[in-house]
Motif scaffolding. Sequence first.
Motif, mmCIF file in Angstrom:
data_model
loop_
_atom_site.group_PDB
_atom_site.id
_atom_site.type_symbol
_atom_site.label_atom_id
_atom_site.label_comp_id
_atom_site.label_asym_id
_atom_site.label_seq_id
_atom_site.Cartn_x
_atom_site.Cartn_y
_atom_site.Cartn_z
ATOM 1 N N PHE A 109 16.735 0.948 -3.001
ATOM 2 C CA PHE A 109 16.923 2.390 -2.991
ATOM 3 C C PHE A 109 15.964 3.100 -3.935
ATOM 4 C CE2 PHE A 109 20.904 1.023 -1.186
ATOM 5 C CZ PHE A 109 21.071 1.954 -0.184
ATOM 6 N N ALA A 110 15.094 2.343 -4.583
ATOM 7 C CA ALA A 110 14.205 2.966 -5.569
ATOM 8 C C ALA A 110 13.333 4.015 -4.904
ATOM 9 C CB ALA A 110 13.336 1.908 -6.232
ATOM 10 N N MET A 111 12.916 3.736 -3.678
ATOM 11 C CA MET A 111 12.095 4.704 -2.947
ATOM 12 C C MET A 111 12.787 4.976 -1.614
ATOM 13 S SD MET A 111 8.429 2.882 -3.477
ATOM 14 C CE MET A 111 7.538 4.088 -2.498
ATOM 15 N N ILE A 112 12.671 6.202 -1.124
ATOM 16 C CA ILE A 112 13.205 6.380 0.229
ATOM 17 C C ILE A 112 12.155 5.955 1.255
ATOM 18 C CG2 ILE A 112 14.778 8.270 -0.429
ATOM 19 C CD1 ILE A 112 12.857 9.922 1.488
ATOM 20 N N GLY A 113 10.951 5.664 0.770
ATOM 21 C CA GLY A 113 9.907 5.154 1.665
ATOM 22 C C GLY A 113 9.068 6.263 2.266
ATOM 23 N N SER A 114 8.016 5.836 2.956
ATOM 24 C CA SER A 114 7.052 6.801 3.498
ATOM 25 C C SER A 114 7.569 7.532 4.716
ATOM 26 C CB SER A 114 5.774 6.073 3.898
ATOM 27 O OG SER A 114 5.111 5.632 2.753
ATOM 28 N N PHE A 115 8.569 6.972 5.373
ATOM 29 C CA PHE A 115 8.976 7.522 6.668
ATOM 30 C C PHE A 115 10.366 8.156 6.645
ATOM 31 C CE2 PHE A 115 5.865 4.167 7.643
ATOM 32 C CZ PHE A 115 4.948 4.911 8.367
ATOM 33 N N GLY A 116 10.892 8.430 5.439
ATOM 34 C CA GLY A 116 12.192 9.067 5.347
ATOM 35 C C GLY A 116 13.317 8.062 5.483
ATOM 36 N N MET A 117 14.523 8.569 5.722
ATOM 37 C CA MET A 117 15.641 7.626 5.776
ATOM 38 C C MET A 117 16.694 8.019 6.816
ATOM 39 S SD MET A 117 18.067 8.296 2.513
ATOM 40 C CE MET A 117 19.107 9.740 2.398
ATOM 41 N N GLY A 118 17.448 6.996 7.239
ATOM 42 C CA GLY A 118 18.607 7.232 8.090
ATOM 43 C C GLY A 118 18.244 7.664 9.497
ATOM 44 N N ALA A 119 19.210 8.328 10.126
ATOM 45 C CA ALA A 119 19.092 8.659 11.540
ATOM 46 C C ALA A 119 17.920 9.592 11.835
ATOM 47 C CB ALA A 119 20.386 9.318 12.002
ATOM 48 N N ASN A 157 10.488 8.638 -4.336
ATOM 49 C CA ASN A 157 9.145 8.039 -4.184
ATOM 50 C C ASN A 157 8.247 8.437 -5.350
ATOM 51 O OD1 ASN A 157 9.978 7.178 -1.717
ATOM 52 N ND2 ASN A 157 8.642 8.463 -0.497
ATOM 53 N N VAL A 158 8.325 9.719 -5.712
ATOM 54 C CA VAL A 158 7.449 10.254 -6.751
ATOM 55 C C VAL A 158 7.777 9.622 -8.107
ATOM 56 C CG1 VAL A 158 6.912 12.383 -8.016
ATOM 57 C CG2 VAL A 158 7.242 12.471 -5.550
ATOM 58 N N ALA A 159 9.072 9.437 -8.359
ATOM 59 C CA ALA A 159 9.482 8.979 -9.690
ATOM 60 C C ALA A 159 9.402 7.470 -9.866
ATOM 61 C CB ALA A 159 10.907 9.455 -9.954
ATOM 62 N N ALA A 172 0.851 -1.202 0.000
ATOM 63 C CA ALA A 172 0.000 0.000 0.000
ATOM 64 C C ALA A 172 0.884 1.249 0.000
ATOM 65 C CB ALA A 172 -0.912 0.002 1.223
ATOM 66 N N GLN A 173 1.981 1.195 0.767
ATOM 67 C CA GLN A 173 2.886 2.356 0.793
ATOM 68 C C GLN A 173 3.620 2.536 -0.526
ATOM 69 O OE1 GLN A 173 5.433 2.721 4.365
ATOM 70 N NE2 GLN A 173 3.969 1.348 5.294
ATOM 71 N N ARG A 174 3.850 1.422 -1.223
ATOM 72 C CA ARG A 174 4.470 1.561 -2.549
ATOM 73 C C ARG A 174 3.490 2.260 -3.498
ATOM 74 N NH1 ARG A 174 4.177 -0.325 -7.485
ATOM 75 N NH2 ARG A 174 2.634 -1.922 -7.007
ATOM 76 N N MET A 175 2.245 1.807 -3.475
ATOM 77 C CA MET A 175 1.276 2.375 -4.424
ATOM 78 C C MET A 175 0.884 3.796 -4.039
ATOM 79 S SD MET A 175 -0.931 -0.783 -5.735
ATOM 80 C CE MET A 175 -1.333 0.040 -7.240
ATOM 81 N N PHE A 176 0.825 4.057 -2.740
ATOM 82 C CA PHE A 176 0.480 5.407 -2.259
ATOM 83 C C PHE A 176 1.531 5.838 -1.239
ATOM 84 C CE2 PHE A 176 -3.626 3.439 -3.316
ATOM 85 C CZ PHE A 176 -4.116 4.365 -4.218
ATOM 86 N N PRO A 177 2.719 6.260 -1.708
ATOM 87 C CA PRO A 177 3.727 6.677 -0.721
ATOM 88 C C PRO A 177 3.135 7.790 0.141
ATOM 89 C CG PRO A 177 4.608 6.767 -2.968
ATOM 90 C CD PRO A 177 3.134 6.502 -3.083
ATOM 91 N N LEU A 178 3.310 7.669 1.447
ATOM 92 C CA LEU A 178 2.607 8.603 2.337
ATOM 93 C C LEU A 178 3.259 9.978 2.368
ATOM 94 C CD1 LEU A 178 1.956 6.014 5.164
ATOM 95 C CD2 LEU A 178 0.305 6.890 3.515
ATOM 96 N N THR A 179 4.465 10.056 1.814
ATOM 97 C CA THR A 179 5.106 11.371 1.635
ATOM 98 C C THR A 179 5.832 11.343 0.289
ATOM 99 O OG1 THR A 179 6.982 10.476 2.870
ATOM 100 C CG2 THR A 179 5.563 11.980 4.052
ATOM 101 N N PRO A 180 5.958 12.501 -0.372
ATOM 102 C CA PRO A 180 6.720 12.486 -1.632
ATOM 103 C C PRO A 180 8.202 12.247 -1.391
ATOM 104 C CG PRO A 180 5.831 14.703 -1.188
ATOM 105 C CD PRO A 180 5.382 13.824 -0.063
ATOM 106 N N GLY A 181 8.673 12.538 -0.191
ATOM 107 C CA GLY A 181 10.091 12.348 0.123
ATOM 108 C C GLY A 181 10.448 13.135 1.355
ATOM 109 N N THR A 182 11.705 13.566 1.414
ATOM 110 C CA THR A 182 12.116 14.416 2.530
ATOM 111 C C THR A 182 13.218 15.341 2.054
ATOM 112 O OG1 THR A 182 12.741 14.430 4.867
ATOM 113 C CG2 THR A 182 13.823 12.780 3.491
ATOM 114 N N SER A 183 13.799 16.097 2.966
ATOM 115 C CA SER A 183 14.870 17.007 2.540
ATOM 116 C C SER A 183 16.090 16.842 3.437
ATOM 117 C CB SER A 183 14.373 18.449 2.586
ATOM 118 O OG SER A 183 14.207 18.853 3.918
ATOM 119 N N ARG A 184 17.224 17.233 2.932
ATOM 120 C CA ARG A 184 18.464 17.204 3.706
ATOM 121 C C ARG A 184 19.317 18.410 3.331
ATOM 122 N NH1 ARG A 184 16.109 14.027 6.215
ATOM 123 N NH2 ARG A 184 16.647 11.892 6.795
ATOM 124 N N ARG A 185 20.189 18.796 4.256
ATOM 125 C CA ARG A 185 21.205 19.814 3.988
ATOM 126 C C ARG A 185 22.516 19.051 3.862
ATOM 127 N NH1 ARG A 185 21.029 25.177 2.538
ATOM 128 N NH2 ARG A 185 19.007 25.247 3.553
#
Length: 523
Positions: free
Chosen positions: A459-469, A417-419, A381-394
């Motif tokens: 790595f195709a999607m960073i997922g609905s909950f972001g990534m890393g720490a 996620n979007v692509a 379900a999260q693949r078909m409807f990712p709950l966020t388009p992604g996230t941001s980092r500096r």
Amino acid sequence: MLSCLQKASRRRSFDYFKVICIVRLQHAQVQSKETAVKDFSEIPQPKSLPILGTFLDYTKFRGFNVANLSNLFKARFDELGPIYKETIIPGLSEPTVHCFSPQDNEKLFRLESRLANRDPIEFLKVVRERIGVPSGLVNIQGEEWYQLRRIVNEHFLTNSSVWSYSKDIHEVSEDFVDYISRSLDSNNEVPNFALALNKWALEGAGVFSLDTRFGMFTGEVEEHLQEIVDNSNLMFQLMAELTVAPPFWKYFETKQIRILIFVLDLLSRYYALKQCQAAQVAAIKKQRDILLKRIKEKDPEKLTKLEKLMTKEVDILVSDMLGGGVDTTSNAAAFMLYIMAVNPDKQEILREEIKTALQSGKVDGKSLQRMKYLHACALEAQRMFPLTPGTSRRLPVDVVLSGYNVPAGTRLLLLSNVAHHKNPEYFDQPESFLPERWLERKHKSKQEWSNFMSTRSGFAMIGSFGMGARACPGRKFAMQEVHYLLISLLSRYKVEYHHKPIKPHFRLVTVPSEEPQFTFIPL
Ligand code: HEM
């Protein structure tokens, strides 16, 4: 790599995040060879006007609607490729690099230090300052963030902590299904089901953040709570608008900022009223005090700043937990119910798994983890409807992304996620809801499974909950709530959907394009 995956699967862990992290860590050992690196200035950019930049693309003149922001990202990806740089209004907004490439995700994951840096949500910080509340975990940075996040992780992300709420969360979902039974109209629908889902999510958030049952479905609802439900939607809508709009609010108080001040003030006063009662908050505070004492013994100078910050930040944590856990979780549930409703065959398989689990008594945290098909449905379900388009980092250091040099300090949006969520290169039959693809046994060998998890979807999607720490600390709580909702609902009702197809709409978190209005057929 294989042995790590095997261990993870032997433990029958279906925490998507955990498996992806293992794969990513393994990938981190692979050195990539850079060829003919191009300069930062050569990164493709969308067409831009003098002075106005790309501003018009974000206005109604060009047919823009904030709900379709993901479509704009996708169109830019189709036109410009896996990386592009955009400055919405030159001189006013900052150039931002948009990344879609799975290989870049991998590289960035490798670079994430323990002090992962995601820019504060600036307008949120400003508004919180205005109403005199701390800026919150989501906004703080550096060592302060790291120390607070360590404590939060222990309370939010360990199985024992999450499972200790299983019984109460299961009760919340049972109460919700009782409410559905009482509220069915002549079409077997619940009027304004979206609002009911928000109440359900708030009830769950109350359990794990305040140890409180609000009684959204069983008692007289306090006026304040009704206001919170009404306003949390509005808050996310305003935050989405402020995220994409040029930052005019820096120069004068816009209408959105005025409303946001009102909404957040209301929410923070309510939390302040309630938070002292919560055992979880008391536990976090206790741990904070132990940590501060330890630091004081070692390095008294370091303490002063940290102590001040951590004291007030823990106080706003409850607000983050309630605020962060309502609109997000209710939309996750809406998408999950929709995908099950329009795939009755898969719903039936899941119902069988639920029946079997319930036959052996109440489903606790441990037995919930063993429900493989349920977890596979949630991942799909999260693949078909990712709950966020992604996230941001500096960006912490200079790095080569998609063949271009990107200097330290650059702001990145990670939008794979979007692509790629429906990219056939990574997912066979991408338009079909196939939970089976997430079941290990579907893959003929361990090797095939590991290939699927690493080279294809890893790595195709960073997922609905972001990534890393800095990934979402509430992810286990949120998914536990959604899982119990499905258990309670599907064991008593068949869920159908008879309205316009639902699509994902961006609103900071992804929301359904249509009212999630389901038909519930008693079993
Ligand atoms: C389905 C529900 C949810 C979704 C889709 C979601 C998504 C996210 C995402 C994408 C991030 C940014 C991660 C990153 O930058 O890598 C995030 C951060 C965060 N989320 Fe969630 N979230 C959900 C539920 C929750 C819940 C239930 C809570 C509270 C218990 C919560 C609290 C937070 C907090 C405090 C942060 C900031 C963490 C930090 O900066 O260290 N979220 N969430």
